[in-house]
Scaffold this motif. Structure first.
Motif, PDB file in Angstrom:
ATOM      1  N   ALA A  95      45.618  -2.819  67.911  1.00 28.61           N
ATOM      2  CA  ALA A  95      46.459  -2.748  69.105  1.00 28.61           C
ATOM      3  C   ALA A  95      47.507  -1.642  68.970  1.00 28.61           C
ATOM      4  CB  ALA A  95      47.126  -4.093  69.363  1.00 28.61           C
ATOM      5  N   ALA A  96      48.037  -1.457  67.752  1.00 32.74           N
ATOM      6  CA  ALA A  96      49.012  -0.383  67.524  1.00 32.74           C
ATOM      7  C   ALA A  96      48.343   0.985  67.678  1.00 32.74           C
ATOM      8  CB  ALA A  96      49.630  -0.522  66.140  1.00 32.74           C
ATOM      9  N   LEU A  97      47.116   1.112  67.172  1.00 34.67           N
ATOM     10  CA  LEU A  97      46.376   2.365  67.331  1.00 34.67           C
ATOM     11  C   LEU A  97      46.115   2.644  68.805  1.00 34.67           C
ATOM     12  CD1 LEU A  97      44.735   4.761  66.211  1.00 34.67           C
ATOM     13  CD2 LEU A  97      42.769   3.201  66.039  1.00 34.67           C
ATOM     14  N   ARG A  98      45.703   1.614  69.544  1.00 33.96           N
ATOM     15  CA  ARG A  98      45.453   1.785  70.988  1.00 33.96           C
ATOM     16  C   ARG A  98      46.720   2.245  71.698  1.00 33.96           C
ATOM     17  NH1 ARG A  98      46.175  -2.291  75.332  1.00 33.96           N
ATOM     18  NH2 ARG A  98      45.197  -1.424  77.199  1.00 33.96           N
ATOM     19  N   ARG A  99      47.860   1.673  71.342  1.00 34.03           N
ATOM     20  CA  ARG A  99      49.126   2.057  71.969  1.00 34.03           C
ATOM     21  C   ARG A  99      49.410   3.544  71.736  1.00 34.03           C
ATOM     22  NH1 ARG A  99      53.967  -0.571  73.667  1.00 34.03           N
ATOM     23  NH2 ARG A  99      55.469   1.058  74.136  1.00 34.03           N
ATOM     24  N   GLN A 100      49.187   4.021  70.515  1.00 37.89           N
ATOM     25  CA  GLN A 100      49.430   5.433  70.216  1.00 37.89           C
ATOM     26  C   GLN A 100      48.471   6.340  70.986  1.00 37.89           C
ATOM     27  OE1 GLN A 100      49.952   6.444  65.961  1.00 37.89           O
ATOM     28  NE2 GLN A 100      49.911   4.245  65.597  1.00 37.89           N
ATOM     29  N   ILE A 101      47.210   5.939  71.056  1.00 42.28           N
ATOM     30  CA  ILE A 101      46.227   6.745  71.783  1.00 42.28           C
ATOM     31  C   ILE A 101      46.588   6.797  73.260  1.00 42.28           C
ATOM     32  CG2 ILE A 101      43.808   6.862  72.499  1.00 42.28           C
ATOM     33  CD1 ILE A 101      43.065   5.702  69.756  1.00 42.28           C
ATOM     34  N   ALA A 102      46.967   5.656  73.830  1.00 45.20           N
ATOM     35  CA  ALA A 102      47.334   5.618  75.243  1.00 45.20           C
ATOM     36  C   ALA A 102      48.554   6.489  75.523  1.00 45.20           C
ATOM     37  CB  ALA A 102      47.601   4.172  75.667  1.00 45.20           C
TER      38      ALA A 102
END
Length: 657
Positions: A244-251
C-alpha cells in the motif's frame, strides 16, 4: 505449439470471412502468440456494393478487438485498390494514413483499421496472419538475431529489419516482397517485432504460422534455450502495508490513483532475485507494442522518485529529435521487480494492471531464452521512444475523456454476496473501482463473473485471522484500500428481552459490532495510505433512531456500531479518512424477505404487500440498489467534505423524524 484446426468446426463456416474469424480465434487462444489485442489478421474478398459494382475488399482486424474473441464486426472492410496506390507513395504521415484508411472503409460503424492495414494489402496472398510469437522474439532479440533467423528459416521467410509500424513499415515490406517473394515463401519475420504467415486459404495461412513458430521452438530446444528451470521460492510474509505504501508513492508520481497487482510466484520471485537482474531487465521490452502497457523499463525495488526522475531525463534526452511536439506521459513505473514482492504491475484500472502483468510474464520468458542463446537485446532507446511517443498514441491521449470517478481506487464490501452488499459492489464497479467482496456465502466468489476488477473472497468476518488473510489477498490483488463498506450483519429472531438468550446476544454482536471493529482496526493502516484519502461507509439501521420491540440485540448492536463510526470519524479525520453512516429501513429485495414472510408481515398490518413495501412518508419502495448508489456517492467527491454524518434512506419514517 499445437495446430488447433478442426475440420468439423471449419466446415460450419459459410464464407471466407467466417473462416478468417475461426482461425483468428485459434491464434488468439494461444497466449504465446498474441496477448491482449496484439497481432492482426486479414482476408481479401470480392464484394459488390449497393449499385452493383464489384471491388476487392480487405477485411483486416480493427483497432480495439482481441483475436481470441473477434467477431465479424471486429474486422474493418477496406477497399484494396486505394491501399495499393498508397503503398506506392514515397511518404505518408501517420495522421494522413489514418485519415486515408478511414476514408476507404465501406461500413460506417466499422472499427478503425489496424495501422498495419497497408502492409496486409501488399501481401499478395488471400489470407495473412501476424503474431508476436514468444519463441520468434527470443531468437530475434539477440545480438545476432538476424543471422539466427536466416539459419533457422533459410529462404522460407522474408526477413525485414525493424522499422516503425505504420506506413514506413508497409513501404519497406512492399519492396522486400517485390524483390524476394517466391512460390515457396511461407511468411515474413519482422526483427524484434513479430512474424507474418500467408496463404491461399485460411487453413494454409494458419498452419504455416503454427509450423514456423514450432520450428522456432525446436531451434530453442536444440540449443538448450527452451526449458526454463524455476527454483522453489517463497514470498515474504504479510506485505499489505508495504504494498500500500508503494502504491501511494506510485500514485503520487503518476498524478492519479492506480491499481497495483502483485504476483509472487516462484517464476516472478526467481527473476526479480536474479544476480544479473540489473543488466537483463534494463534493456527494453520484447516487442515495441508492449511499451504502451509496460513502459520501456521496469523499476527495480521501490525507489519511485528516482525512477520518475530517470524517466523525465529519458524524455528530455529524446524529445528534441521528435518532429512534432510531444506531451510527456506520467513518469510512474508500470512494472516493478522487487526481491520481496516478485512481479508487481501498475495500471489506471485492474484491467490495465492485469495486461501489464501478462505481458511482462511473457517478457521474462523471452529474456531468459534469449540470454541462453547468448544475450538478450531489445531495440535502442531512441527507437523505443519513437514508438512510445508515436503521434497516433499522442492523438489518443488528446481524445481520451475523463476517467470514471473511482478509476484506480479499491473498495472492500462485506456481506457482498446478496442484498445491499451486492448492490454496493455493483455501484462501485460502475464507477470504475476495483472491488473486493467478502461474505461467508461462497457465492461471493463468482458474483463478479470473473472480471479483472472484482475479487470475491469467502470470509467469516467474526474470525480475525480470516479478516487478516482477506485484506492480504485484497492488497496483493489490487495494491491497497481506499473505501470500506461495512455491510455484513445479522438480525436476531423476534424475541422479548426477558427471553433473549445470552448466546444469541453474543452472536449478533459478534457480526454486527465486533467484526466491524476488527475490520476498521486492520484496515486503518491501508486507508490512511489511500491516495485521495480513505473512506468508510457503515450500513446502520433505522432501528438506531427508532428501535422496535423484539429486536434488542440487533438494535443495540447497530446503535453501538453507529457510535463506533462516530468515534472513528473523530479519530481518523487527521489522517484524511472520512467515516459516514447510512440508516436504511424496509429494504425488502434481500434474501431474508421471502414472499411468504412479506405476505405475513403485510397481513399483520392489514395491508397488501405493495402497500407494506411503501409504508413510509414518501410512499416509495426502498431497494438495495438505492442504498448501494448512496453508499457509493458517499465515497465520491460530492461528499468530500462530509464525515461523521448519519443519513437515513427509508422513504421517511415518522418515528425517526
Amino acid at each position: 505449439m499445437k495446430n488447433l484446426w478442426d475440420a468439423a468446426e471449419a466446415a460450419k463456416c459459410k464464407s471466407d470471412l467466417e473462416l478468417r474469424i475461426y482461425t483468428s480465434r485459434l491464434l488468439g487462444r494461444d497466449d504465446t502468440l498474441v496477448l491482449h489485442g496484439g497481432g492482426n489478421t486479414s482476408v481479401k474478398v470480392k464484394e459488390r456494393n449497393v449499385v452493383g459494382e464489384e471491388a476487392e475488399i480487405l477485411y483486416v482486424k480493427g483497432s480495439g478487438w482481441d483475436l481470441e474473441t473477434i467477431e465479424a464486426d471486429g474486422f474493418a472492410p477496406v477497399r484494396m485498390a486505394p491501399l495499393l496506390k498508397l503503398a506506392q507513395r514515397e511518404s505518408l504521415s501517420d495522421p494522413q494514413m489514418v485519415n486515408e484508411l478511414a476514408a476507404q472503409v465501406t461500413r460506417a460503424r466499422a472499427p478503425a483499421p489496424s495501422v498495419e492495414t497497408i502492409l496486409h494489402a501488399v501481401i499478395p496472398h488471400k489470407f495473412a496472419d501476424h503474431t508476436h510469437a514468444d519463441a520468434v522474439l527470443a531468437i530475434t532479440n539477440t545480438e545476432d538475431g538476424e543471422a539466427r533467423i536466416r539459419e533457422l528459416y533459410g529462404d522460407d521467410v522474408i526477413i525485414v529489419p525493424y522499422v516503425m509500424p505504420g506506413f514506413e513499415l508497409a513501404r519497406v515490406c512492399a519492396l522486400r516482397i517485390q524483390a524476394e517473394l517466391k512460390p515457396s515463401t511461407l511468411g515474413m519475420v519482422l526483427l524484434k517485432h513479430g512474424i507474418f504467415s500467408f496463404g491461399v486459404t485460411a487453413q494454409e495461412s494458419y498452419a504455416r504460422m503454427i509450423s514456423l513458430v514450432e520450428r522456432a521452438e525446436d531451434y530453442l530446444k536444440q540449443r538448450g534455450a527452451w526449458d526454463l528451470p524455476i527454483s522453489p521460492m517463497r514470498p515474504m510474509g504479510p506485505m499489505r502495508t508495504q504494498l500500500a505504501a508503494l502504491r501511494r508513492q506510485i500514485a503520487e508520481n503518476a498524478g492519479f490513483p492506480v491499481i497495483v497487482s502483485t504476483d509472487s510466484n516462484p517464476k516472478s520471485l526467481g527473476f526479480a532475485r536474479a544476480s544479473n537482474i540489473r543488466e537483463i531487465s534494463q534493456r527494453g521490452p520484447a516487442t515495441p507494442d508492449h511499451i504502451l502497457r509496460t513502459k520501456r523499463l521496469p523499476m527495480l525495488g521501490r525507489a519511485v522518485a528516482e525512477y520518475a526522475a530517470a524517466y523525465r531525463e529519458y524524455f528530455a534526452r529524446n524529445r528534441p529529435r521528435a518532429k512534432e511536439t510531444k506531451t510527456m506521459l506520467d513518469p510512474a513505473p508500470r512494472v516493478v521487480l522487487d526481491p520481496e514482492f516478485g512481479l508487481t504491475t501498475v495500471g489506471r484500472s485492474a484491467k490495465e494492471a492485469a495486461i501489464a502483468r501478462d505481458l511482462y510474464a511473457h517478457t521474462i520468458d523471452v529474456i531468459r531464452r534469449a540470454e541462453a542463446l547468448g544475450g538478450y537485446r531489445a531495440l535502442s532507446e531512441e527507437e523505443l521512444f519513437e514508438f512510445e511517443y508515436w503521434d497516433l498514441e499522442q492523438a489518443k491521449l488528446r481524445r481520451a475523456g475523463a476517467p470514471p470517478v473511482f478509476a484506480g481506487e479499491i473498495a472492500c464490501v462485506t456481506g457482498a454476496a446478496s442484498g445491499i452488499g451486492k448492490a454496493c459492489v455493483e455501484s462501485l464497479l460502475k464507477r470504475g473501482a476495483a472491488v473486493v467482496g467478502l461474505d461467508i456465502d461462497a457465492g461471493v466468489i463468482t458474483s463478479g463473473k470473473q472480471r479483472p476488477d472484482y475479487l470475491g473472497l469467502q470470509c467469516d468476518v467474526t474470525s480475525e485471522d480470516a479478516i487478516s488473510a482477506a485484506l492480504e489477498s485484497a492488497v496483493r490483488a489490487f495494491g491497497g484500500l481506499d473505501m470500506l463498506i461495512l455491510n455484513a450483519g445479522v438480525q436476531d429472531q423476534t424475541t422479548p428481552i426477558e427471553s433473549l438468550d445470552s448466546a444469541e446476544w453474543r452472536r449478533v454482536f459478534a457480526v454486527n459490532l465486533d467484526a466491524n471493529l476488527t475490520l476498521m482496526r486492520e484496515s486503518y493502516p491501508l486507508l490512511k495510505l489511500a491516495p485521495r484519502g480513505g473512506r468508510v461507509v457503515v450500513i446502520g439501521s433505522k432501528n438506531v433512531a427508532a428501535p422496535g420491540p423484539g429486536a434488542a440485540a440487533y438494535s443495540a448492536s447497530k446503535a453501538a456500531l453507529t457510535q463506533l463510526a462516530r468515534v472513528a470519524a473523530l479519530e481518523w479525520g487527521a489522517a484524511g479518512i472520512r467515516v459516514n453512516t447510512l440508516h436504511p429501513n424496509a429494504v425488502f429485495d434481500t434474501g431474508i424477505w421471502t414472499d411468504d414472510v412479506l405476505k405475513a408481515r403485510a397481513a399483520s398490518y392489514g395491508m397488501s404487500v405493495e402497500e407494506y413495501k411503501r409504508n413510509n412518508i414518501l410512499k416509495t419502495e426502498v431497494q438495495s440498489s438505492d442504498v448501494g448508489e448512496l453508499a457509493a456517492e458517499l465515497c465520491g467527491p460530492v461528499f468530500a467534505k462530509t464525515t461523521g454524518a448519519q443519513i437515513p434512506i427509508d422513504g421517511g419514517n415518522e418515528r425517526v423524524i
